[in-house]
Enzyme design. Structure first.
Site, mmCIF file in Angstrom:
data_model
loop_
_atom_site.group_PDB
_atom_site.id
_atom_site.type_symbol
_atom_site.label_atom_id
_atom_site.label_comp_id
_atom_site.label_asym_id
_atom_site.label_seq_id
_atom_site.Cartn_x
_atom_site.Cartn_y
_atom_site.Cartn_z
ATOM 1 N N ASP A 81 0.835 -1.211 -0.034
ATOM 2 C CA ASP A 81 0.034 -0.144 -0.026
ATOM 3 C C ASP A 81 0.857 1.398 -0.027
ATOM 4 O O ASP A 81 1.585 1.362 0.802
ATOM 5 C CB ASP A 81 -0.902 0.138 1.060
ATOM 6 C CG ASP A 81 -2.050 0.966 1.183
ATOM 7 O OD1 ASP A 81 -2.070 1.918 0.422
ATOM 8 O OD2 ASP A 81 -3.045 1.053 2.012
ATOM 9 N N ILE A 82 0.799 2.112 -1.096
ATOM 10 C CA ILE A 82 1.658 3.215 -1.151
ATOM 11 C C ILE A 82 1.224 4.186 -0.058
ATOM 12 O O ILE A 82 0.240 4.593 0.228
ATOM 13 C CB ILE A 82 1.273 4.025 -2.271
ATOM 14 C CG1 ILE A 82 1.713 2.979 -3.532
ATOM 15 C CG2 ILE A 82 2.342 5.234 -2.679
ATOM 16 C CD1 ILE A 82 3.320 2.635 -3.672
ATOM 17 N N ASN A 89 -2.101 12.991 -4.184
ATOM 18 C CA ASN A 89 -3.104 13.672 -5.492
ATOM 19 C C ASN A 89 -3.359 14.965 -4.940
ATOM 20 O O ASN A 89 -3.872 15.988 -5.849
ATOM 21 C CB ASN A 89 -4.232 12.850 -5.312
ATOM 22 C CG ASN A 89 -4.025 11.611 -6.157
ATOM 23 O OD1 ASN A 89 -3.327 11.622 -7.235
ATOM 24 N ND2 ASN A 89 -4.656 10.444 -6.133
ATOM 25 N N GLU A 124 -4.140 2.512 -4.685
ATOM 26 C CA GLU A 124 -2.608 2.537 -4.688
ATOM 27 C C GLU A 124 -2.177 1.319 -3.894
ATOM 28 O O GLU A 124 -1.024 1.179 -3.387
ATOM 29 C CB GLU A 124 -2.421 3.801 -3.982
ATOM 30 C CG GLU A 124 -2.675 3.784 -2.376
ATOM 31 C CD GLU A 124 -4.074 4.176 -1.715
ATOM 32 O OE1 GLU A 124 -4.451 4.306 -0.783
ATOM 33 O OE2 GLU A 124 -4.817 4.300 -3.075
#
Length: 171
Positions: A81-82, A89, A124
């Site tokens: 998981d980023i 964003n 992500e």
């Protein structure tokens, strides 16, 4: 390099059953086979990253677990998981987020074996299937992938974005 489908299609076109120079039906069959292969790729590939998608992960994981049971060899997975992706964003916009996902996908592919399966799980999140891999080895692979990602940077509109990720590893 020609794929197996391309080879079969060219062999098919060489054997017109009515010995005509042009065989309309065989050309159509070859075209349909090619289109079918393209559709299969589109259905199983994430268009943004080029990685396999969640659908492919589900199908492949089932096959891999079946193979694991037969062979008695472990299959490990790494969930990724980023970290702080929403902040990318929010601060730089969705195009920066898209570029970050592409960069991460590339780093993941480069850090693993060709027999390992890297998929975009969603948003992500990513998953890597490691066939015939024990838990201690998978933990080492996860660390290598983490370092690879950490050392990769995204230059976006004059700014440098570094990515980190959280990892989970299981057998």
């Amino acid at each position: 390099r020609m794929s197996q489908d391309d080879i079969e299609n060219s062999q098919l076109l060489e054997k017109c059953p009515v010995n005509e120079q042009e065989c309309q039906w065989l050309h159509e069959l070859a075209s349909l086979r090619s289109e079918n292969a393209e559709l299969k790729l589109l259905v199983t590939t994430d268009t943004l990253t080029g990685l396999y998608n969640f659908r492919y992960f589900q199908e492949n994981m089932g096959r891999e677990m079946e193979r694991t049971g037969r062979a008695g060899r472990p299959t490990s997975i790494i969930m990724i998981d980023i970290d702080f992706f929403k902040a990318i964003n929010d601060e730089w916009g969705h195009e920066a987020g898209n570029q970050a996902l592409k960069m991460a996908a590339s780093a993941f592919k480069q850090a693993v074996r060709s027999s390992d399966v890297v998929c975009r799980y969603g948003g992500e999140e990513f998953v890597i299937i490691l066939p015939q891999t024990t838990l201690p080895t998978a933990v080492g692979v996860a660390e290598r992938v983490r370092l690879w990602l950490e050392q990769t940077r995204l230059d976006f509109e004059g700014d440098t974005i570094y990515l980190t990720a959280s990892f989970g590893v299981g057998v």
